[in-house]
Design a protein around this motif. Structure first.
Motif, PDB file in Angstrom:
ATOM      1  N   ASN A   1       0.810  -1.343  -0.071  1.00 55.13           N
ATOM      2  CA  ASN A   1       0.163   0.006  -0.198  1.00 55.13           C
ATOM      3  C   ASN A   1       0.928   1.209   0.125  1.00 55.13           C
ATOM      4  O   ASN A   1       0.469   2.549   0.265  1.00 55.13           O
ATOM      5  CB  ASN A   1      -0.850   0.002   1.316  1.00 55.13           C
ATOM      6  N   TYR A   2       1.997   1.078  -0.560  1.00 57.85           N
ATOM      7  CA  TYR A   2       3.047   2.313  -0.544  1.00 57.85           C
ATOM      8  C   TYR A   2       3.297   2.650  -1.863  1.00 57.85           C
ATOM      9  O   TYR A   2       2.943   2.055  -2.841  1.00 57.85           O
ATOM     10  CB  TYR A   2       4.345   1.955   0.101  1.00 57.85           C
ATOM     11  N   TYR A   3       3.773   4.032  -1.811  1.00 50.22           N
ATOM     12  CA  TYR A   3       4.370   4.596  -3.172  1.00 50.22           C
ATOM     13  C   TYR A   3       5.785   4.716  -2.928  1.00 50.22           C
ATOM     14  O   TYR A   3       6.253   4.903  -1.792  1.00 50.22           O
ATOM     15  CB  TYR A   3       3.762   6.027  -3.412  1.00 50.22           C
TER      16      TYR A   3
ATOM     17  N   GLN B   1       3.353   3.463  -7.824  1.00 49.40           N
ATOM     18  CA  GLN B   1       2.445   2.746  -6.730  1.00 49.40           C
ATOM     19  C   GLN B   1       2.849   1.419  -6.897  1.00 49.40           C
ATOM     20  O   GLN B   1       2.919   0.563  -7.865  1.00 49.40           O
ATOM     21  CB  GLN B   1       1.040   2.966  -7.360  1.00 49.40           C
ATOM     22  N   TRP B   2       3.128   0.665  -5.578  1.00 50.19           N
ATOM     23  CA  TRP B   2       3.686  -0.475  -5.606  1.00 50.19           C
ATOM     24  C   TRP B   2       2.817  -1.457  -6.118  1.00 50.19           C
ATOM     25  O   TRP B   2       3.100  -2.361  -6.423  1.00 50.19           O
ATOM     26  CB  TRP B   2       4.149  -0.738  -3.980  1.00 50.19           C
ATOM     27  N   SER B   3       1.578  -1.284  -5.772  1.00 53.88           N
ATOM     28  CA  SER B   3       0.538  -2.314  -6.096  1.00 53.88           C
ATOM     29  C   SER B   3       0.124  -2.448  -7.336  1.00 53.88           C
ATOM     30  O   SER B   3       0.168  -3.684  -8.088  1.00 53.88           O
ATOM     31  CB  SER B   3      -0.660  -1.955  -5.215  1.00 53.88           C
ATOM     32  N   ASP B   4       0.214  -1.418  -8.251  1.00 50.61           N
ATOM     33  CA  ASP B   4      -0.210  -1.359  -9.655  1.00 50.61           C
ATOM     34  C   ASP B   4       0.734  -0.909 -10.774  1.00 50.61           C
ATOM     35  O   ASP B   4       0.519  -1.133 -11.748  1.00 50.61           O
ATOM     36  CB  ASP B   4      -1.677  -0.766  -9.876  1.00 50.61           C
ATOM     37  N   GLY B   5       1.886  -0.309 -10.072  1.00 52.76           N
ATOM     38  CA  GLY B   5       2.852   0.129 -11.129  1.00 52.76           C
ATOM     39  C   GLY B   5       2.432   1.282 -11.557  1.00 52.76           C
ATOM     40  O   GLY B   5       3.486   1.761 -12.705  1.00 52.76           O
ATOM     41  N   SER B   6       1.707   2.328 -11.129  1.00 55.86           N
ATOM     42  CA  SER B   6       1.305   3.571 -11.696  1.00 55.86           C
ATOM     43  C   SER B   6       2.313   4.302 -11.657  1.00 55.86           C
ATOM     44  O   SER B   6       2.769   4.817 -10.387  1.00 55.86           O
ATOM     45  CB  SER B   6      -0.038   3.860 -11.566  1.00 55.86           C
ATOM     46  N   PRO B   7       3.096   4.859 -12.622  1.00 60.96           N
ATOM     47  CA  PRO B   7       4.118   5.973 -12.248  1.00 60.96           C
ATOM     48  C   PRO B   7       3.618   7.422 -12.305  1.00 60.96           C
ATOM     49  O   PRO B   7       2.679   7.686 -12.998  1.00 60.96           O
ATOM     50  CB  PRO B   7       4.966   5.666 -13.588  1.00 60.96           C
ATOM     51  N   ALA B   8       4.514   8.283 -11.836  1.00 59.57           N
ATOM     52  CA  ALA B   8       4.413   9.663 -11.932  1.00 59.57           C
ATOM     53  C   ALA B   8       5.662  10.524 -12.165  1.00 59.57           C
ATOM     54  O   ALA B   8       6.810  10.007 -11.330  1.00 59.57           O
ATOM     55  CB  ALA B   8       3.629  10.332 -10.802  1.00 59.57           C
TER      56      ALA B   8
ATOM     57  N   ILE C   1      10.906   5.011 -14.325  1.00 60.21           N
ATOM     58  CA  ILE C   1      10.441   4.303 -12.980  1.00 60.21           C
ATOM     59  C   ILE C   1       9.855   2.838 -13.155  1.00 60.21           C
ATOM     60  O   ILE C   1       8.854   2.879 -13.734  1.00 60.21           O
ATOM     61  CB  ILE C   1       9.891   5.212 -11.888  1.00 60.21           C
ATOM     62  N   SER C   2      10.469   1.935 -12.561  1.00 63.30           N
ATOM     63  CA  SER C   2       9.591   0.604 -12.554  1.00 63.30           C
ATOM     64  C   SER C   2       9.899  -0.131 -11.167  1.00 63.30           C
ATOM     65  O   SER C   2      10.853   0.206 -10.417  1.00 63.30           O
ATOM     66  CB  SER C   2      10.301  -0.324 -13.755  1.00 63.30           C
TER      67      SER C   2
END
Length: 122
Positions: A31-33, A52-59, A70-71
């Motif tokens: 549940n972390y970024y 976002q650790w859970s779904d890999g959404s980057p910013a 970032i990955s």
């Protein structure tokens, strides 16, 4: 206790590439970024990228969009920052960080790594 350990910094010529790694340990991060900040001499620490650790959404910060990626590798609890087309203004100490907040603010970071130096020569 959470530990974030960076590696991969170094000296590179302008236009070159580097890949930073951040190995995380000490808890679950679902549940972390996870993200990267940087601090150049005489400047404030600034946000670079997060995932976002859970779904890999980057910013990304506007200054690195299109150049940095970032990955993460969930199995290894590791976050990566691929930096391409590096510029002298990218020279800084790069810090791995985590937060439960969807925020790019330094004060919302819960844990910091020790930092790794990236130097880009012109």
């Amino acid at each position: 206790q959470v530990q974030l350990v960076e590696s991969g910094g170094g000296l590179v010529q302008a236009g070159g590439s580097l890949r930073l790694s951040c190995a995380a340990s000490g808890r679950t991060f679902s549940n972390y970024y996870m993200g990267w900040f940087r601090q150049a001499p005489g400047k404030e620490r600034e946000f670079v990228a997060k995932i976002q650790w859970s779904d890999g959404s980057p910013a990304y910060a506007d200054s690195v969009k299109g150049r940095f990626t970032i990955s993460r590798d969930n199995a290894k609890n590791t976050v990566f920052l691929q930096m391409n087309s590096l510029r002298p203004e990218d020279t800084a100490v790069y810090y791995c960080a985590n937060s439960r907040l969807q925020s790019t603010r330094v004060e919302h970071v819960e844990n910091w790594g020790q930092g790794t130096q990236v130097t880009v020569s012109s």
